[in-house]
Motif scaffolding. Sequence first.
Motif: not given
Length: 269
Positions: A118, A234-236
């Motif tokens: 992440t 969170a972004t991956l």
Amino acid sequence: MTLAPAGRRTAAAVLTAALLVPLAACGSDDTKKDTGGSPASGSASGAPAANLTVLAAASLTDVFKEAGAAYEKSHPGTKLTFSFAGSQELVAQVSQGSPADVLVTADTKSMDKVRADTGTPAIIAKNRLVIATGEGNPHKVDDLKDLADTKLKVVLAAPEVPAGKYSKQILDKQKIAVKPVSQEPNVRAVLSKVELGEADAGLVYRTDAESAKDKVDAVEIPDDQNAVAQYPAATLKESKKAEAATAFVAWLSSPEGQKILQDAGFQKP
């Protein structure tokens, strides 16, 4: 040879058309960026349009449906698809490489397990536990100690689920031994058991009880006996729509996103 005015205009038109062809091609590439090849209409915020898959903790089910509708309205061309489950299940999906763009868990420990997968997490909300009982609280549950009554059918989230960990934490702190009739895979399953009358009481998040206030009652737990749940988003890193995913995560901390979360009973991060 000197061209007549009409000839000069024709030559200029041909030259202009020739110059615009490569510029149009560049513009076409830009519209496809971050959307998997689909033209993006963008939005007032400047974030690119995209189809995003968001893995989110089960306790966010209702509020994220509302938040998703608001986000899509203010970001034309963007489509959000949510997958709700216990945080431990979401972490397993990420570890197994399931395609997604954003992860939101109900505790920081779950997020930490996939830290290598992440971007930097941001806490978007907090929550607390309550005791959910049947409507009207027929068994007169007043506090945590009442959950130790063996005549009471109590259901809890499983120990590996964030809600289960928080439940164990607060019960152990008060030295209260509870023998649950079942341990559920996520907090919404706990709520469902109480709603359906299959359990007399269960520990759920305050926001879960609020979402079903016409079917269950919520018995408050004092802050000094409670636990604070934190929700990191969170972004991956495997997302092919990083810019759009980053924009959605940032929006969750914006005034508009925070108002929706707090109106649903979540606390400020």
